[in-house]
Design a protein around this motif. Structure first.
Motif, PDB file in Angstrom:
ATOM      1  N   ILE A 136     -40.259  32.516 -17.970  1.00  0.00           N
ATOM      2  CA  ILE A 136     -40.302  31.731 -16.733  1.00  0.00           C
ATOM      3  C   ILE A 136     -39.443  30.494 -16.980  1.00  0.00           C
ATOM      4  CG2 ILE A 136     -41.751  30.623 -15.000  1.00  0.00           C
ATOM      5  CD1 ILE A 136     -44.109  32.291 -16.095  1.00  0.00           C
ATOM      6  N   ALA A 137     -38.218  30.489 -16.413  1.00  0.00           N
ATOM      7  CA  ALA A 137     -37.205  29.496 -16.776  1.00  0.00           C
ATOM      8  C   ALA A 137     -37.190  28.287 -15.849  1.00  0.00           C
ATOM      9  CB  ALA A 137     -35.825  30.156 -16.817  1.00  0.00           C
ATOM     10  N   GLY A 138     -38.326  27.607 -15.750  1.00  0.00           N
ATOM     11  CA  GLY A 138     -38.358  26.298 -15.112  1.00  0.00           C
ATOM     12  C   GLY A 138     -38.666  26.259 -13.634  1.00  0.00           C
ATOM     13  N   ASP A 139     -39.017  25.044 -13.169  1.00  0.00           N
ATOM     14  CA  ASP A 139     -39.442  24.781 -11.795  1.00  0.00           C
ATOM     15  C   ASP A 139     -40.616  25.688 -11.405  1.00  0.00           C
ATOM     16  OD1 ASP A 139     -37.699  22.723 -11.510  1.00  0.00           O
ATOM     17  OD2 ASP A 139     -36.338  23.718 -10.130  1.00  0.00           O
TER      18      ASP A 139
ATOM     19  N   ASP B  15     -37.923  29.375 -11.007  1.00  0.00           N
ATOM     20  CA  ASP B  15     -37.865  28.648  -9.728  1.00  0.00           C
ATOM     21  C   ASP B  15     -38.910  29.116  -8.723  1.00  0.00           C
ATOM     22  OD1 ASP B  15     -35.303  26.856  -9.973  1.00  0.00           O
ATOM     23  OD2 ASP B  15     -34.717  28.807 -10.772  1.00  0.00           O
ATOM     24  N   TRP B  16     -40.171  29.123  -9.155  1.00  0.00           N
ATOM     25  CA  TRP B  16     -41.260  29.498  -8.255  1.00  0.00           C
ATOM     26  C   TRP B  16     -41.530  28.404  -7.224  1.00  0.00           C
ATOM     27  CZ3 TRP B  16     -45.557  31.498 -12.113  1.00  0.00           C
ATOM     28  CH2 TRP B  16     -45.083  32.642 -12.761  1.00  0.00           C
ATOM     29  N   HIS B  17     -41.455  27.162  -7.631  1.00  0.00           N
ATOM     30  CA  HIS B  17     -41.703  26.021  -6.733  1.00  0.00           C
ATOM     31  C   HIS B  17     -43.072  26.127  -6.056  1.00  0.00           C
ATOM     32  CE1 HIS B  17     -37.748  24.009  -6.984  1.00  0.00           C
ATOM     33  NE2 HIS B  17     -37.286  25.234  -7.205  1.00  0.00           N
ATOM     34  N   LEU B  18     -44.076  26.402  -6.873  1.00  0.00           N
ATOM     35  CA  LEU B  18     -45.433  26.476  -6.334  1.00  0.00           C
ATOM     36  C   LEU B  18     -45.812  25.135  -5.687  1.00  0.00           C
ATOM     37  CD1 LEU B  18     -47.302  28.289  -9.260  1.00  0.00           C
ATOM     38  CD2 LEU B  18     -46.328  29.307  -7.183  1.00  0.00           C
ATOM     39  N   GLY B  19     -46.428  25.211  -4.527  1.00  0.00           N
ATOM     40  CA  GLY B  19     -46.842  24.007  -3.820  1.00  0.00           C
ATOM     41  C   GLY B  19     -45.841  23.536  -2.795  1.00  0.00           C
ATOM     42  N   GLN B  20     -44.692  24.228  -2.700  1.00  0.00           N
ATOM     43  CA  GLN B  20     -43.703  23.805  -1.710  1.00  0.00           C
ATOM     44  C   GLN B  20     -44.218  24.062  -0.300  1.00  0.00           C
ATOM     45  OE1 GLN B  20     -40.844  26.254  -0.259  1.00  0.00           O
ATOM     46  NE2 GLN B  20     -39.299  24.720   0.196  1.00  0.00           N
TER      47      GLN B  20
END
Length: 424
Positions: free
Chosen positions: A45-48, A8-13
């Motif tokens: 790295i488990a998604g998002d 759940d890094w959400h790069l670009g948020q």
């Protein structure tokens, strides 16, 4: 075998229109250092990975630069990445021919063969240190076997993956560890209170029981929920949590990654052969301190004059990319046309970045709690529909109608990648 689990890094948020590139860069640098210091063999790295299925060129540059640096510094490191519901599965998998040369495996698509059967082999990734990873991405409609409901369908998929991987580990004497990955909401997991970014579909149809993960699976690395936690008391079924808080409701969450160490203790059974799935496993949370603080003043909504007094106490200084984000909650009893102007005037010279002003009105119902428009938006449409149906018909909504409503909301989420409503 040393494993680091993140998700759940959400790069670009963007956070209330503020760019979070500096925060993500800080986390990724910390992660590089942590991988090196702990001697990690595997990074999960488990998604998002991205916040949007159509990430910006800058977000992709951050992502690929990280992968290049960390594999260059740790040539023996194996990286396994699965897609989340915010990612484009096909886009994430597209660079696989190049990434595989760097010991990086990405799984976003659940493939089917010419007969229409699920290609389970594609989702089973051999581990360099021995064993296998069941690398299941976020499962969309049609990605799982047919069963009586969603939870049973997901369990059937993981059961088949486990059976297939287990058969690969048995050669008469050797048993290798099996780990799993998933991007889903598990029964017994918790979301942050009043957190719109994590709001779940109410009703339980979208939850997956931890029983979907066989006891023989050494560790299950989950993504999807932003609060790091174990699931239903199972120590080896964990959410890593988001490394950067995605909303003010998450500001008190503990960010970081999970460090898993698996040692083969090589026990033997009565026949003298190694006993199955007997490993010494330790799990430790490694905390990461976010580069930017999230501040809410006051703690509970107060009249404007009291709020202005609180603002005066904020530290003075220049605003930088490391300045705290500020949430202000004002209790409104009558129209305040100059409220924003007064607040912004006092914030001049303060080293904070105003993210939101929540105008809270008093709710005169069965309780005396205040409710804001932002809080109202966290109410699930499923919850609202069930309440209205009961009021209208004096009964619970029929199961077929409820399932159809769940399906419609799921499809709306899938079809509108720019929607800010994340029903997880």
């Amino acid at each position: 075998m040393n494993i680091i689990h993140t998700a759940d890094w959400h790069l670009g948020q963007s956070f209330y229109e503020y760019d979070r590139k500096a925060e993500h860069a800080c986390f990724l640098q910390w992660l590089e250092d942590t991988v090196r210091e702990l001697g990690a063999d595997i990074l999960l790295i488990a998604g998002d990975v991205f916040d949007s299925p159509n990430p910006s060129a800058e977000s992709q540059k951050v992502y690929f630069s990280f992968l290049r640096r960390i594999t260059h510094e740790n040539p023996m490191l194996q990286i396994i990445i699965t897609a989340g519901n915010h990612d484009s599965a096909a886009r994430l998998e597209a660079p696989n021919p190049l990434l595989e040369e760097m010991n990086i495996t990405v799984r976003g698509i659940v493939r089917r063969d010419t007969n229409g059967d699920i290609d389970y082999e594609h989702l089973i990734v051999p581990l360099n240190k021995g064993g296998y990873c069941l690398a299941a991405p976020y499962l969309r409609q049609g990605d799982y076997p047919d069963a009586e409901n969603y939870s049973a369908s997901v369990k059937a998929l993981y059961d088949k993956l486990y059976e297939t991987a287990l058969a690969k580990t048995e050669d008469g004497r050797i048993f290798a560890p099996i780990i799993a990955m998933g991007h889903l909401q598990a029964t017994g997991s918790e979301i942050s209170e009043n957190d719109r970014s994590e709001r779940t579909i109410i009703g339980g149809l979208e939850c997956v029981s931890p029983e979907a993960f066989s006891d023989g699976i050494i560790y299950t690395a989950l993504g999807h929920l932003h609060r790091g936690q174990r699931v239903s008391g199972r120590e080896n079924v964990r959410y890593a949590g988001a490394p950067v808080p995605m909303s003010f409701a998450e500001k008190n969450n503990k960010q970081g990654v999970l460090f898993i160490r698996i040692n083969d203790v090589a026990p033997v059974d009565s026949s003298g052969l190694p006993a199955k799935n007997k490993y010494d496993i330790s799990i430790k949370r490694i905390e990461f301190e976010n580069a930017v603080e999230l501040i809410s003043i006051p703690r509970d909504a107060m009249p404007l004059n009291d709020v202005l007094d609180e603002i005066k106490k904020l530290p003075e200084g220049e605003i930088t990319e490391r300045s705290p984000y500020l949430e202000i909650k004002v209790l409104i009893t009558e129209p305040e046309p100059s409220m924003r102007h007064q607040i912004e005037e006092l914030l001049n010279g303060k080293s904070v970045r105003l993210a939101r002003i929540a105008a809270v009105t008093q709710q005169y119902e069965s309780n005396d709690h205040a409710i804001s428009y932002e809080t109202l938006k966290t109410i699930s449409p499923i919850d609202m529909a069930l309440k209205i149906y009961r009021q209208q018909y004096g009964d619970e909504m029929p199961e077929p109608m409820l399932k159809l409503l769940h399906k419609t909301i799921r499809e709306a989420e899938t079809d509108d990648p720019h929607s800010k409503i994340a029903y997880k």
